[in-house]
Design a protein around this motif. Structure first.
Motif, mmCIF file in Angstrom:
data_model
loop_
_atom_site.group_PDB
_atom_site.id
_atom_site.type_symbol
_atom_site.label_atom_id
_atom_site.label_comp_id
_atom_site.label_asym_id
_atom_site.label_seq_id
_atom_site.Cartn_x
_atom_site.Cartn_y
_atom_site.Cartn_z
ATOM 1 N N ARG A 67 2.138 1.661 -3.479
ATOM 2 C CA ARG A 67 1.088 2.157 -4.369
ATOM 3 C C ARG A 67 0.855 3.647 -4.139
ATOM 4 N NH1 ARG A 67 -4.698 2.436 -4.814
ATOM 5 N NH2 ARG A 67 -4.959 1.964 -2.600
ATOM 6 N N LEU A 68 0.851 4.054 -2.869
ATOM 7 C CA LEU A 68 0.686 5.473 -2.566
ATOM 8 C C LEU A 68 1.823 6.294 -3.160
ATOM 9 C CD1 LEU A 68 -0.731 7.781 -1.085
ATOM 10 C CD2 LEU A 68 0.542 7.153 0.973
ATOM 11 N N ASP A 85 1.296 6.508 -6.941
ATOM 12 C CA ASP A 85 0.199 7.399 -7.312
ATOM 13 C C ASP A 85 0.569 8.862 -7.098
ATOM 14 O OD1 ASP A 85 -1.188 5.166 -7.943
ATOM 15 O OD2 ASP A 85 -2.548 5.213 -6.220
ATOM 16 N N LEU A 86 1.233 9.151 -5.987
ATOM 17 C CA LEU A 86 1.637 10.539 -5.745
ATOM 18 C C LEU A 86 2.648 11.007 -6.790
ATOM 19 C CD1 LEU A 86 1.930 10.687 -1.854
ATOM 20 C CD2 LEU A 86 0.158 11.681 -3.310
ATOM 21 N N GLU A 142 0.824 -1.202 0.000
ATOM 22 C CA GLU A 142 0.000 0.000 0.000
ATOM 23 C C GLU A 142 0.865 1.263 0.000
ATOM 24 O OE1 GLU A 142 -3.696 1.904 -0.163
ATOM 25 O OE2 GLU A 142 -3.073 -0.173 -0.460
ATOM 26 N N ARG A 143 1.966 1.220 0.750
ATOM 27 C CA ARG A 143 2.870 2.373 0.734
ATOM 28 C C ARG A 143 3.487 2.571 -0.638
ATOM 29 N NH1 ARG A 143 4.038 0.834 6.209
ATOM 30 N NH2 ARG A 143 5.615 -0.651 5.504
ATOM 31 N N TYR A 175 -8.521 6.492 -1.516
ATOM 32 C CA TYR A 175 -7.849 5.731 -0.462
ATOM 33 C C TYR A 175 -8.760 5.520 0.734
ATOM 34 C CZ TYR A 175 -3.406 6.362 -2.880
ATOM 35 O OH TYR A 175 -2.399 6.318 -3.795
ATOM 36 N N ALA A 218 -7.656 11.375 -5.217
ATOM 37 C CA ALA A 218 -6.863 10.208 -4.828
ATOM 38 C C ALA A 218 -7.065 9.871 -3.356
ATOM 39 C CB ALA A 218 -5.378 10.459 -5.110
ATOM 40 N N VAL A 219 -7.060 10.909 -2.501
ATOM 41 C CA VAL A 219 -7.258 10.675 -1.077
ATOM 42 C C VAL A 219 -8.645 10.106 -0.814
ATOM 43 C CG1 VAL A 219 -7.457 11.813 1.161
ATOM 44 C CG2 VAL A 219 -5.584 12.404 -0.375
#
Length: 398
Positions: A201-202, A205-206, A198-199, A260, A256-257
């Motif tokens: 992927r974050l 994406d960022l 998940e980190r 999530y 995006a947030v």
């Protein structure tokens, strides 16, 4: 298995010792000690033999010391280390001490001490590797039978069967404990890997969202700085472009947030299974939901409905069974995805919908769905429906 289960329905706390994990509090230690003491009651024959006065003072003292050492080694070997990685030398060393003590005490003090070999078989079955236990358990039973031939063959024959049955049963218990520990470690590893994924992927994406925008903002800022002295109008246009790009980047980050933070139905189903099991509620939860074509907003609304329903079951219902069903249905308004959560608890307070159900109704209506909740024949039922296909675009008609 869980070490502590808190039941908010009646304010009580149910505690039990998790399989393959040492006690973490005085209460857990007391419960485990009591459980151990139940099985030590089978040492009553040696104790009665010592208290009966049939031996000399020296033999009684030696027998008491030998029995105390036997019990201490047995507890240390079985209950402190069952299922844990244990050095083979220590296992065989402690097992050898038990074997020597059982043989010496049974040979010198009589048939009343033959029961020690049952504990020896238990220790071998619980702590030795399977291959070693398969010969160590019968070997301990054979030694006991040979010693019993000298004093009480009938008793020895009965204890042989008992030692074999309990010894081999403990091999299964030990294997279960080891498997439980490995499963717990595997779950922790999976959770760690999922968090790392998940980190990552974050981070991706960022980078995709902000990398281009920030690069463009930097480039236009430098360009505006060079144009500012001689061409203020062109510099102003560059500044306007910078504002537009930054606003769009802010919108992208917010979207995006939101993505999530949006709950996923598959994850909520897995979480419901864990939560209900922790509350000691027998659960029927679908494993692989079919969410093909379901809009994200509708899926999120069902996930919130499931979370609220399971929370109510765990905290307020007093139920011991809960069924979660997820079905596709055809209605006059089109195909819908229907979530049903039904328990056999108290059926709610009867004072009308609470804040949670009210907010949930509004959330479902926003996604084009409906909510029905109320008492059932044997408890409480919540039924949430959302469209199973995206809403048609009204403005795109022919």
């Amino acid at each position: 298995m869980n070490g502590t289960t808190t039941d908010d329905r009646d304010g009580t706390t149910a505690r039990h010792i998790p399989l393959g994990r040492p006690p973490t509090s005085r209460r857990d230690l007391l419960v485990k000690a009591l459980w151990i003491g139940v099985w030590l009651v089978f040492l009553s024959s040696p104790v009665e033999d010592l208290a009966g006065g049939g031996h000399s003072t020296a033999a009684t003292v030696a027998g008491s010391c030998g029995l105390a050492v036997f019990v201490a080694v047995y507890l240390a070997m079985v209950f402190r280390n069952m299922g844990r990685p244990f050095p083979p030398r220590a296992v065989f060393g402690l097992g050898g001490v038990l074997g020597v003590l059982a043989t010496v005490l049974a040979c010198t003090l009589g048939s009343a001490w033959l029961g020690l070999f049952v504990y020896l078989a238990v220790a071998f079955g619980a702590t030795l590797p399977l291959r070693a236990a398969y010969w160590a358990v019968p070997a301990s039973a054979l030694v006991m039978y040979l010693i019993g031939l000298r004093s009480d063959e009938k008793q020895a024959r009965g204890l042989v069967v008992l030692a074999l049955l309990i010894g081999f049963a403990m091999t299964g218990v030990g294997q279960l404990v080891r498997t439980t520990i490995e499963l717990r470690k595997a779950r922790a590893t999976v959770a760690h890997l999922a968090a790392n994924e998940e980190r990552l992927r974050l981070a991706r994406d960022l980078h995709d969202l902000l990398g281009h925008s920030l690069s463009l903002i930097t480039l236009k800022s430098e360009l505006a700085g060079r144009m500012l002295p001689g061409h203020p109008e062109q510099a102003a246009r560059q500044v306007a472009d910078i504002e537009q790009v930054s606003r769009q980047a802010l919108v992208d980050v917010r979207e995006a947030v939101t993505g999530y933070r949006r709950p996923r139905l598959a994850a909520e189903l897995a979480g419901a299974q864990v939560a209900l099991a922790a509350a000691e509620v027998v659960a029927e939860v679908p494993a692989d939901p079919d969410l093909a074509g379901v809009p994200e907003e509708a899926e999120s609304a069902l996930a919130w409905a499931l979370r609220e329903a399971v929370t109510n079951v765990v905290r307020h219902s007093g139920a011991d069974r809960c069924a979660v069903r997820l079905l596709r249905r055809e209605t006059l308004d089109g195909p819908v995805l229907e979530l049903t959560v039904e328990d056999n608890g108290s059926g709610g307070s009867g004072k009308g919908p609470g804040n949670g159900l009210t907010g949930l109704t509004e959330r479902l209506e926003k996604a084009g769905g409906t909510l029905r909740a109320g008492r059932a024949k044997q408890g409480f039922r919540l039924v949430a429906r959302v469209p199973a296909t995206p809403a048609p675009d009204v403005g795109s008609g022919a």
